[in-house]
Structures are given as C-alpha cells and as structure tokens.
Design an enzyme around this catalytic site. Sequence first.
Site, PDB file in Angstrom:
ATOM      1  N   LYS A 197       1.367  -9.175 -13.931  1.00  0.00           N
ATOM      2  CA  LYS A 197       1.345  -8.149 -12.890  1.00  0.00           C
ATOM      3  C   LYS A 197       2.779  -7.693 -12.676  1.00  0.00           C
ATOM      4  O   LYS A 197       3.649  -8.487 -12.338  1.00  0.00           O
ATOM      5  CB  LYS A 197       0.759  -8.718 -11.606  1.00  0.00           C
ATOM      6  CG  LYS A 197       0.810  -7.731 -10.448  1.00  0.00           C
ATOM      7  CD  LYS A 197       0.071  -8.260  -9.239  1.00  0.00           C
ATOM      8  CE  LYS A 197       0.177  -7.287  -8.078  1.00  0.00           C
ATOM      9  NZ  LYS A 197      -0.598  -7.761  -6.918  1.00  0.00           N
ATOM     10  N   ARG A 207      -0.952   0.153  -0.932  1.00  0.00           N
ATOM     11  CA  ARG A 207      -0.341  -0.471   0.240  1.00  0.00           C
ATOM     12  C   ARG A 207      -0.557   0.411   1.462  1.00  0.00           C
ATOM     13  O   ARG A 207      -0.712  -0.096   2.575  1.00  0.00           O
ATOM     14  CB  ARG A 207       1.136  -0.748  -0.026  1.00  0.00           C
ATOM     15  CG  ARG A 207       1.314  -1.816  -1.109  1.00  0.00           C
ATOM     16  CD  ARG A 207       2.766  -2.050  -1.475  1.00  0.00           C
ATOM     17  NE  ARG A 207       2.875  -2.896  -2.666  1.00  0.00           N
ATOM     18  CZ  ARG A 207       3.990  -3.076  -3.360  1.00  0.00           C
ATOM     19  NH1 ARG A 207       5.104  -2.475  -2.969  1.00  0.00           N
ATOM     20  NH2 ARG A 207       4.001  -3.852  -4.419  1.00  0.00           N
ATOM     21  N   LYS A 219       8.999  -6.889  -4.167  1.00  0.00           N
ATOM     22  CA  LYS A 219       8.226  -7.982  -4.765  1.00  0.00           C
ATOM     23  C   LYS A 219       8.793  -8.418  -6.118  1.00  0.00           C
ATOM     24  O   LYS A 219       8.107  -9.068  -6.902  1.00  0.00           O
ATOM     25  CB  LYS A 219       6.760  -7.561  -4.876  1.00  0.00           C
ATOM     26  CG  LYS A 219       6.117  -7.243  -3.514  1.00  0.00           C
ATOM     27  CD  LYS A 219       4.591  -7.128  -3.603  1.00  0.00           C
ATOM     28  CE  LYS A 219       3.969  -6.957  -2.208  1.00  0.00           C
ATOM     29  NZ  LYS A 219       2.485  -6.963  -2.242  1.00  0.00           N
ATOM     30  N   GLU A 235       3.531 -15.860 -19.722  1.00  0.00           N
ATOM     31  CA  GLU A 235       2.561 -15.999 -18.629  1.00  0.00           C
ATOM     32  C   GLU A 235       1.147 -16.227 -19.173  1.00  0.00           C
ATOM     33  O   GLU A 235       0.367 -16.982 -18.606  1.00  0.00           O
ATOM     34  CB  GLU A 235       2.582 -14.748 -17.734  1.00  0.00           C
ATOM     35  CG  GLU A 235       3.855 -14.572 -16.908  1.00  0.00           C
ATOM     36  CD  GLU A 235       3.916 -15.505 -15.682  1.00  0.00           C
ATOM     37  OE1 GLU A 235       2.995 -16.323 -15.504  1.00  0.00           O
ATOM     38  OE2 GLU A 235       4.895 -15.394 -14.918  1.00  0.00           O
ATOM     39  N   LYS A 250      -1.745  -5.640 -15.292  1.00  0.00           N
ATOM     40  CA  LYS A 250      -1.739  -4.659 -14.217  1.00  0.00           C
ATOM     41  C   LYS A 250      -0.342  -4.110 -14.012  1.00  0.00           C
ATOM     42  O   LYS A 250       0.604  -4.904 -13.937  1.00  0.00           O
ATOM     43  CB  LYS A 250      -2.222  -5.356 -12.947  1.00  0.00           C
ATOM     44  CG  LYS A 250      -2.141  -4.531 -11.690  1.00  0.00           C
ATOM     45  CD  LYS A 250      -2.547  -5.374 -10.525  1.00  0.00           C
ATOM     46  CE  LYS A 250      -2.389  -4.568  -9.255  1.00  0.00           C
ATOM     47  NZ  LYS A 250      -2.719  -5.321  -8.088  1.00  0.00           N
ATOM     48  N   SER A 276      -3.882   2.089  -8.034  1.00  0.00           N
ATOM     49  CA  SER A 276      -3.971   3.236  -7.127  1.00  0.00           C
ATOM     50  C   SER A 276      -3.097   4.415  -7.557  1.00  0.00           C
ATOM     51  O   SER A 276      -3.517   5.566  -7.460  1.00  0.00           O
ATOM     52  CB  SER A 276      -3.607   2.793  -5.709  1.00  0.00           C
ATOM     53  OG  SER A 276      -2.310   2.225  -5.675  1.00  0.00           O
ATOM     54  N   TYR A 315     -10.818   2.618  -9.659  1.00  0.00           N
ATOM     55  CA  TYR A 315     -11.409   3.295  -8.495  1.00  0.00           C
ATOM     56  C   TYR A 315     -12.365   4.395  -8.936  1.00  0.00           C
ATOM     57  O   TYR A 315     -13.086   4.951  -8.121  1.00  0.00           O
ATOM     58  CB  TYR A 315     -10.295   3.849  -7.597  1.00  0.00           C
ATOM     59  CG  TYR A 315      -9.367   2.750  -7.122  1.00  0.00           C
ATOM     60  CD1 TYR A 315      -9.768   1.884  -6.107  1.00  0.00           C
ATOM     61  CD2 TYR A 315      -8.126   2.531  -7.728  1.00  0.00           C
ATOM     62  CE1 TYR A 315      -8.947   0.843  -5.704  1.00  0.00           C
ATOM     63  CE2 TYR A 315      -7.299   1.495  -7.323  1.00  0.00           C
ATOM     64  CZ  TYR A 315      -7.713   0.651  -6.315  1.00  0.00           C
ATOM     65  OH  TYR A 315      -6.918  -0.381  -5.919  1.00  0.00           O
TER      66      TYR A 315
HETATM   67  C1  PBG Z   1      -1.716  -7.488  -3.628  1.00  0.00           C
HETATM   68  C2  PBG Z   1      -2.345  -6.472  -4.491  1.00  0.00           C
HETATM   69  C3  PBG Z   1      -1.795  -5.214  -4.747  1.00  0.00           C
HETATM   70  C4  PBG Z   1      -2.706  -4.532  -5.538  1.00  0.00           C
HETATM   71  C5  PBG Z   1      -3.805  -5.378  -5.762  1.00  0.00           C
HETATM   72  N1  PBG Z   1      -3.555  -6.594  -5.119  1.00  0.00           N
HETATM   73  C6  PBG Z   1      -0.550  -4.584  -4.249  1.00  0.00           C
HETATM   74  C7  PBG Z   1       0.732  -5.241  -4.473  1.00  0.00           C
HETATM   75  O1  PBG Z   1       0.890  -6.122  -5.299  1.00  0.00           O
HETATM   76  O2  PBG Z   1       1.649  -4.880  -3.734  1.00  0.00           O
HETATM   77  C8  PBG Z   1      -2.492  -3.127  -6.019  1.00  0.00           C
HETATM   78  C9  PBG Z   1      -3.672  -2.377  -6.477  1.00  0.00           C
HETATM   79  C10 PBG Z   1      -3.474  -0.923  -6.603  1.00  0.00           C
HETATM   80  O3  PBG Z   1      -2.353  -0.365  -6.481  1.00  0.00           O
HETATM   81  O4  PBG Z   1      -4.486  -0.260  -6.849  1.00  0.00           O
HETATM   82  N2  PBG Z   1      -1.851  -8.797  -3.908  1.00  0.00           N
END
Ligand code: PBG
Length: 327
Positions: A197, A207, A219, A235, A250, A276, A315
């Site tokens: 990720k 968010r 992060k 990983e 992701k 997103s 989505y």
């Molecule tokens: C948080 C989480 C996030 C997403 C899924 N789980 C946001 C982040 O890591 O800040 C993002 C999904 C998206 O942007 O559609 N654990």
Amino acid sequence: MHRPRRNRQTPVIRAMVRETTLAAADLILPMFLHEDLVDTPILSMPGVTRWSLESLVREAGAAHALGIPAIVLFPKIEEDLKSPQAGESFNDDGLVPRAIRALKAAHPTLCVITDVALDPYNSDGHDGIVRKNARGELIILNDETVEVLCQQAVCHARAGADIVAPSDMMDGRVAAIRNALDAEDFTDVLILSYTAKYASALYGPFRGALDSAPKDGDKKTYQMDPANSREAIRETLLDEAEGADMLMVKPAGLYLDVIARVRDTSTLPVAAYQVSGEYLMLKSAAAGGWLDERDIVLESLLAIKRAGASMILTYFATQAAQWLKED
Ligand code: PBG
C-alpha cells in the site's frame, strides 16, 4: 508475410483469442456507512453515497444480485467516539459489527470483508497509535498498534466477517492477526493483506468521505514510497510467510507493474484497489464529456486484471457489473 491482424478480424475470432476477461465475479464493492438514518452523497466522490445501516443492506444485496461476490466496509465514526487509543475499533456493539451481522442475516452468501486499521477511530487520524517523542516528533507505535488491530480483527470475526483486510501497513500484523484469530477458533476467517500500500496522493477523496485525514504529519513512515517496487516483493514474501491468504496492491492503475511483480512472486491470489482518486479522475473526465465513461471504466478494470489481479476493489463495481450484464 506475418499477418497478426488475421486474429483480430471479427468479434468471434477476437473473443476466441482474448487473453483476459472481466466479470462481475472479479469485482469487490467498497461501501461507506455511518450511524445516521439518512443517506448522504459524498461530495469528494460524485456518485458515491455514505449509507445508513438499512440502505447499506439493501444496496449490498443489489450488488450481490448482479454477481458481485463481496463488499468491504468503511465506517464514518462519530467524532466523540474517536480517541488516541481507538478503543471503539473493537467495540462489539460498534457500527461495523452491527453492519456485519445485518448483512450476513440478510445475504448469507455475500462475502463480507472488513478494513482493519485505526484511522476512522483514531482522533489523530493515523492508521496506528501516535506518540510524540522527546524531540516532539510524531511516532507511530508499531507493536502497540498491532495489539489493537488483533482485537479489531477478532471483533469483526466474532460479528461474522468472512475476510479481514489489514490496511494499516504496520510490521508483523499479519502473523499477529492470524494467531489472534486462531486462538479464538476463527481458523476459517481469511486475511486479505494490503501487502503493498503506497503513500499515494490518490486517497484524498476517501479521507474526505470519512473525515479521516491525519491531523498531523503524513503516512510516509508506514505506507510505501511510490518510487519502490522491489520493496513490494519484500512485503509479499513477508505476508506469505506470516500466513496471508490473499495479497493486495493499492492503488491499482498507476501501479500495474507492481501488481505484475507481486503476481509473479507469489502463488497467492492478488487483489488490487482502484482507489478514490482513480475513481475521481475517471468520473470527472467522463462528466466533462471528455471520455466515454463505460469504455474507460471497463478498460481500466480490464488493464488491472491483465496485470495480474484476480480481484478488483472498485467504486464502479455495481455500475460495471450492470454494463457487463448488458454486453
Ligand atoms: C485507511 C484506508 C485508506 C483507504 C482505504 N483504507 C486511506 C488511507 O490510507 O489514508 C483509501 C481508499 C481510497 O482512497 O479509495 N486505512
């Protein structure tokens, strides 16, 4: 003369030689929910809604009826339930456990996946527990966080979750969650690990949907550097050794090379998350009349599959399943 075009001349021949196909069965729908009784359109993600519990159950059923096998739950937690220790994340009467029970009661064959991470519950908006060190720097506590994640995963399993999906990127969490689940007799609950990720700019709209942006800092000390793909292999090997059942990359669209490398490294099923920001890019280009929405969405999903993902979180899942049915 070599004539590759012979294999492209008619729809029937093209279908015979097609290497990749997309089906509703490949798609997983991420769903937002909240405590309110009314559904709220998410401003940062046009066309996406944050559902009440009742609507969530109805909409999940509609997606399932179109052939979508699974959904993932993303809760918006009330501000006064958030805390530095994120205790609400393993409350058996919390929003997510209640949603799981309602979903499984209404749709027993629907696979319910939960996100395991602290950010919706943590007043600091981070995926882990935060502490300031003696120099005033922000530290994300790895091992303390993993203990809470284990409680959260067991809480979801107790409510009936089929798959728990840790999205936090703490070290060692897959093995710890596996042990915690097994100790409570949940040996059949799967772990879908967010293996690679990335600290991506593409999570912004999400968010906004959950009011879960970090209050301080970013992060980057736990999510991966977008510059790295060998690190994704590291990983992958760790998650496999720790007992993950499925791996995830992701975001998806900008990381197709990573999907392909993870696919080649592991025999485990690979999922990819069209996040997103990817949704928003495609949606806004289509809304502007610049791209054909159906064509671009199906092409983006097919490309993710071609790269090596067998499951795609998107989505667009319900809409894409509808389009695939019309084909
Ligand atoms: C948080 C989480 C996030 C997403 C899924 N789980 C946001 C982040 O890591 O800040 C993002 C999904 C998206 O942007 O559609 N654990």
